[in-house]
Design an enzyme around this catalytic site. Structure first.
Site, mmCIF file in Angstrom:
data_model
loop_
_atom_site.group_PDB
_atom_site.id
_atom_site.type_symbol
_atom_site.label_atom_id
_atom_site.label_comp_id
_atom_site.label_asym_id
_atom_site.label_seq_id
_atom_site.Cartn_x
_atom_site.Cartn_y
_atom_site.Cartn_z
ATOM 1 N N ASN A 64 0.635 -1.302 0.105
ATOM 2 C CA ASN A 64 0.069 -0.037 -0.107
ATOM 3 C C ASN A 64 0.879 1.328 0.036
ATOM 4 O O ASN A 64 1.813 1.247 -0.457
ATOM 5 C CB ASN A 64 -1.020 -0.012 1.071
ATOM 6 C CG ASN A 64 -2.231 0.569 0.775
ATOM 7 O OD1 ASN A 64 -2.526 1.456 0.264
ATOM 8 N ND2 ASN A 64 -3.311 -0.329 0.979
ATOM 9 N N ARG A 65 0.445 2.411 0.634
ATOM 10 C CA ARG A 65 1.124 3.577 0.411
ATOM 11 C C ARG A 65 1.810 4.111 1.669
ATOM 12 O O ARG A 65 1.508 3.853 2.640
ATOM 13 C CB ARG A 65 -0.168 4.720 0.028
ATOM 14 C CG ARG A 65 -0.704 4.320 -1.250
ATOM 15 C CD ARG A 65 -1.740 5.030 -1.585
ATOM 16 N NE ARG A 65 -2.471 4.984 -2.868
ATOM 17 C CZ ARG A 65 -3.188 3.941 -3.165
ATOM 18 N NH1 ARG A 65 -3.576 3.118 -2.308
ATOM 19 N NH2 ARG A 65 -3.736 3.986 -4.401
ATOM 20 N N HIS B 196 3.401 0.056 -2.859
ATOM 21 C CA HIS B 196 3.341 -1.370 -2.990
ATOM 22 C C HIS B 196 4.998 -1.774 -3.205
ATOM 23 O O HIS B 196 5.469 -2.658 -3.939
ATOM 24 C CB HIS B 196 2.824 -1.982 -4.169
ATOM 25 C CG HIS B 196 1.076 -1.940 -3.959
ATOM 26 N ND1 HIS B 196 0.683 -2.143 -2.561
ATOM 27 C CD2 HIS B 196 0.115 -2.112 -4.616
ATOM 28 C CE1 HIS B 196 -0.763 -2.142 -2.687
ATOM 29 N NE2 HIS B 196 -0.996 -1.953 -3.898
ATOM 30 N N HIS C 293 -2.301 -9.674 -3.449
ATOM 31 C CA HIS C 293 -3.131 -8.916 -4.177
ATOM 32 C C HIS C 293 -3.941 -9.520 -5.339
ATOM 33 O O HIS C 293 -4.049 -8.836 -6.547
ATOM 34 C CB HIS C 293 -1.878 -7.799 -4.806
ATOM 35 C CG HIS C 293 -2.851 -6.440 -5.329
ATOM 36 N ND1 HIS C 293 -3.799 -6.211 -6.296
ATOM 37 C CD2 HIS C 293 -2.623 -5.221 -4.896
ATOM 38 C CE1 HIS C 293 -4.170 -5.238 -6.355
ATOM 39 N NE2 HIS C 293 -3.465 -4.379 -5.539
ATOM 40 N N TYR D 105 -7.061 -10.614 -7.318
ATOM 41 C CA TYR D 105 -8.473 -10.149 -7.731
ATOM 42 C C TYR D 105 -9.531 -11.289 -7.807
ATOM 43 O O TYR D 105 -9.105 -12.387 -8.435
ATOM 44 C CB TYR D 105 -8.426 -9.612 -9.245
ATOM 45 C CG TYR D 105 -7.609 -8.086 -9.334
ATOM 46 C CD1 TYR D 105 -8.209 -7.102 -9.568
ATOM 47 C CD2 TYR D 105 -6.203 -8.245 -9.158
ATOM 48 C CE1 TYR D 105 -7.666 -5.869 -9.734
ATOM 49 C CE2 TYR D 105 -5.395 -7.029 -9.237
ATOM 50 C CZ TYR D 105 -6.178 -5.936 -9.514
ATOM 51 O OH TYR D 105 -5.231 -4.806 -9.597
ATOM 52 N N ASP E 85 -11.121 2.216 -2.833
ATOM 53 C CA ASP E 85 -9.937 1.784 -2.444
ATOM 54 C C ASP E 85 -9.498 2.162 -1.188
ATOM 55 O O ASP E 85 -8.947 3.150 -0.687
ATOM 56 C CB ASP E 85 -8.919 2.412 -3.422
ATOM 57 C CG ASP E 85 -7.558 1.768 -3.525
ATOM 58 O OD1 ASP E 85 -7.083 0.842 -2.720
ATOM 59 O OD2 ASP E 85 -6.813 2.537 -4.338
ATOM 60 N N GLN F 170 -7.863 -3.899 2.680
ATOM 61 C CA GLN F 170 -8.277 -2.897 1.819
ATOM 62 C C GLN F 170 -9.126 -3.656 0.619
ATOM 63 O O GLN F 170 -9.090 -4.462 0.127
ATOM 64 C CB GLN F 170 -6.960 -2.644 0.802
ATOM 65 C CG GLN F 170 -7.097 -1.521 0.106
ATOM 66 C CD GLN F 170 -6.591 -0.212 0.912
ATOM 67 O OE1 GLN F 170 -6.541 -0.103 1.955
ATOM 68 N NE2 GLN F 170 -6.728 0.975 0.217
ATOM 69 N N GLU G 15 -7.431 -7.136 0.458
ATOM 70 C CA GLU G 15 -6.161 -7.150 0.532
ATOM 71 C C GLU G 15 -5.858 -7.032 2.205
ATOM 72 O O GLU G 15 -6.083 -5.938 2.716
ATOM 73 C CB GLU G 15 -5.187 -6.177 0.056
ATOM 74 C CG GLU G 15 -5.395 -6.264 -1.337
ATOM 75 C CD GLU G 15 -5.003 -4.869 -1.843
ATOM 76 O OE1 GLU G 15 -3.919 -4.467 -1.954
ATOM 77 O OE2 GLU G 15 -5.897 -4.151 -2.832
#
Length: 307
Positions: free
Chosen positions: A15-16, A46, A125, A127, A201, A236, A263
């Site tokens: 993440n950030r 990431h 991560h 999907y 998000d 997330q 996530e």
């Protein structure tokens, strides 16, 4: 080139990180990471321009159940992080009478002889789309067992606070179709469907601690259901907002909202003491590896129930 991180194990920090700057702890030197993210922008995302998602991991088959462990050595200085570390992601498939569970155990420790401190926040991560014919996930029903989330700024970095999901467009606690959630989000922000990449998000704060169920994703038309369990403090919810014409499995073109990521993680932008203004936020802070300290551990399970 845009990296959607399909099925990747993310690290060193998922993440950030706001501006790529952090302080591991009180009295320690602030770190400024040189690489932000692969798409540009102001935040470290990431793990940076390379990150562990672009590294080749070494596989090793296990002895019990269908198991494989992937190991990675990350050297000192990689993507700007201090300290050499050794990470392992172990995938185990466990079959029950009426379900199949994919269990992922992520661990990380300092390399032998390493004394430098470093943050670690690994995440998966993947999907998910439970439909037979693909399509988007707006008919899927999502429930997140959380009544709190971490508000973020306009760059999607949490501000160091934890708030209740009192507004309908942020609340998944009772379960609802993802399409309805997206419509509520659009109405709240005054967005049109074709206006550009938008959607969820957001980092949520699941109830409880330790290994517990944090989310349920179901597809009513097929009867399929996936339950997510983890010992991580956050999850997330990302509705694949930036997928736009990416060629995937069987030459299928993946578009916005064609999948959803759930996530599990420590809270984004939570390294050290800089943002610990909220006691609740501090409970989800990023793990710091230190010489002589504990190793990093994070487990997530995806349990697929028979229709």
């Amino acid at each position: 080139e845009y990296n959607p991180y399909f099925g990747c194990t993310i690290g060193r920090v998922a993440n950030r990180i706001k501006g790529g700057r952090f302080c591991p702890g009180a009295g320690e030197e602030t770190v400024a990471l040189p690489d932000l993210n692969s798409e540009g922008g102001s935040n470290h995302l990431h793990g940076g321009r390379v990150g562990w998602s672009r590294r080749l991991w070494s596989p090793s088959p296990g002895r019990d159940h269908p198991t494989v462990a992937y190991s990675l050595h990350s050297p000192h200085g990689e993507d700007g992080y201090s300290g050499a570390v050794e990470a392992v992601a172990t995938y185990r498939l466990v079959r029950g009478e009426k379900n199949v569970t994919l269990r992922l155990e992520m661990t990380c420790r300092l390399a032998p002889g390493e004394r430098r401190t470093t943050p670690v926040n690994m995440a998966q991560h993947a999907y998910f789309n439970l439909a037979d014919d693909g399509g988007d996930v707006r008919e899927h029903v999502l429930r997140v067992r959380a009544e709190q989330y971490t508000p973020h700024d306009d760059t999607h970095c949490p501000t160091g606070a934890v708030r209740r999901t009192e507004r309908p467009h942020l609340d998944w606690s009772a379960g609802k179709p993802i399409g309805r959630g997206l419509a509520e989000y659009a109405a709240h922000h005054g967005l049109e469907e074709n206006e550009g990449p938008w959607g969820f998000d957001h980092n949520y704060v699941p109830e409880g601690r330790g290994m517990r169920e944090v989310a349920v994703l179901s597809h009513p038309a097929s009867g399929r259901r996936m339950r997510v369990c983890t010992d991580a403090p956050g999850i997330q919810v990302y509705t694949a907002n930036y997928l736009d014409g990416i060629v995937g499995k069987n030459e299928r073109i993946y578009k916005r909202w064609d999948g959803v990521c759930l996530e599990t993680q420590a809270f984004p932008n939570s390294i050290g003491d800089g943002l610990g203004i909220d006691e609740s936020f501090a409970k989800g802070k990023c793990f710091i590896l230190r010489k002589g300290g504990e190793e990093y551990r994070h487990t997530v399970e995806y349990c697929f129930d028979d229709p």
